[in-house]
Design an enzyme around this catalytic site. Structure first.
Site, mmCIF file in Angstrom:
data_model
loop_
_atom_site.group_PDB
_atom_site.id
_atom_site.type_symbol
_atom_site.label_atom_id
_atom_site.label_comp_id
_atom_site.label_asym_id
_atom_site.label_seq_id
_atom_site.Cartn_x
_atom_site.Cartn_y
_atom_site.Cartn_z
ATOM 1 N N LYS A 143 -3.230 3.217 -2.666
ATOM 2 C CA LYS A 143 -4.626 3.655 -2.623
ATOM 3 C C LYS A 143 -4.685 4.823 -1.661
ATOM 4 O O LYS A 143 -4.499 4.669 -0.458
ATOM 5 C CB LYS A 143 -5.546 2.533 -2.155
ATOM 6 C CG LYS A 143 -5.580 1.339 -3.097
ATOM 7 C CD LYS A 143 -6.579 0.291 -2.647
ATOM 8 C CE LYS A 143 -7.999 0.743 -2.865
ATOM 9 N NZ LYS A 143 -8.342 0.962 -4.265
ATOM 10 N N ASP A 172 0.826 -1.207 0.000
ATOM 11 C CA ASP A 172 0.000 0.000 0.000
ATOM 12 C C ASP A 172 0.863 1.261 0.000
ATOM 13 O O ASP A 172 2.037 1.242 0.393
ATOM 14 C CB ASP A 172 -0.897 0.029 1.236
ATOM 15 C CG ASP A 172 -2.243 -0.643 0.989
ATOM 16 O OD1 ASP A 172 -2.517 -1.007 -0.166
ATOM 17 O OD2 ASP A 172 -3.007 -0.803 1.953
ATOM 18 N N MET A 185 -10.208 9.027 7.489
ATOM 19 C CA MET A 185 -10.461 9.544 6.145
ATOM 20 C C MET A 185 -11.430 10.721 6.161
ATOM 21 O O MET A 185 -12.308 10.848 5.313
ATOM 22 C CB MET A 185 -10.977 8.415 5.236
ATOM 23 C CG MET A 185 -9.936 7.328 5.000
ATOM 24 S SD MET A 185 -10.581 5.838 4.189
ATOM 25 C CE MET A 185 -11.301 4.974 5.596
#
Length: 253
Positions: A58, A36, A170
């Site tokens: 990502k 990642d 997020m």
């Protein structure tokens, strides 16, 4: 050729010292590493010489590797008899789409192992020097993503009404709307904090009240990747940051 397997390895928040021994062993035994974007690049020093490294970054708001493509890579190499290690930032089972990957691999008859790690929410609390739970303030903590798959947001009023510490992932780009929504239920002076790059050498943190946290995060240039912590227990961190003269924002002062 026998079918290989996939190991979902949790790399933690970024500090390699926080990697578990089990994770290090899995990485050393891998034939293929899918890494990642938020994982420390130096993690590849733990791999075997023959292992292939593939970056599958990502990041919200950035160019990302499609999830379907990542799952195809895992299936392809595992069905070739390889040991595939999918290295995820934080803990693989928390907001890492592990559920989708596990279901997809099992449907293809591929064995899946899981190695737990430290989520950035815990690293953020450690950086602040606070506990996410506290007998005097709350009875639990809720880990929640700031947006759902369809782009909508959680029911902030219901979450706020629980009285739990909220660890919001997020949400850096939506902090204005999040704080506004939470203020409809929580007092404006509820302690709040935002920690960027939690658990890494780049860590930045700011504490304020719920009413001020969005403006404070902007003034300190706090952006993704960041964890937002809201709740009475975070007030302990405000006091400690003040004592250490670290980043505290008081716009109303």
């Amino acid at each position: 050729m026998n079918t290989g397997k996939v190991t979902l390895v949790s790399a933690g928040p970024g500090d390699l010292d926080l990697l578990t021994f089990k994770a290090a062993k899995a990485i050393a035994a891998a034939d293929v590493l899918l890494i990642d974007d938020l994982v420390d690049d130096e993690i590849t020093t733990l791999k075997a010489a023959h292992a292939r490294v593939i970056k599958v970054g990502k990041r919200g708001g950035c160019k990302s590797t499609p999830q379907a493509f990542i799952q195809r890579l895992m299936r392809r190499y595992a069905l070739q008899g390889r040991h595939v290690v999918r290295i995820k930032g934080g803990d693989a089972l928390l907001f890492g789409r592990a559920g989708e990957e596990i279901a997809d691999l099992r449907s293809a008859g591929i064995d899946v192992d899981i190695v737990n790690g430290i989520s950035s929410g815990f690293a953020a609390a450690a950086g602040l020097g606070v506990s996410l739970t506290h007998r005097d303030h709350c009875q639990g903590v809720i880990f929640v993503t700031a947006h759902l798959r369809d782009g909508s947001e959680p029911d902030w009023a219901t979450l706020a009404a629980t009285g739990m510490t909220l660890a919001i992932y997020m949400g850096a780009s939506r902090i204005d709307g999040i704080s506004e929504a939470l203020r409809k239920t929580l007092p404006v002076d509820t302690p709040a904090a935002v920690v960027q790059w939690a658990g890494t050498s780049r860590e930045k943190r700011v504490c304020a009240t719920l009413g001020e946290i969005a403006a404070c995060a902007a003034s300190e240039n706090i952006a993704s990747p960041a964890v937002i912590l809201i709740g009475a227990a975070i007030g302990e961190g405000v006091a400690q940051l003040a004592a250490r003269s670290e980043s505290m924002c008081r716009l109303s002062a």
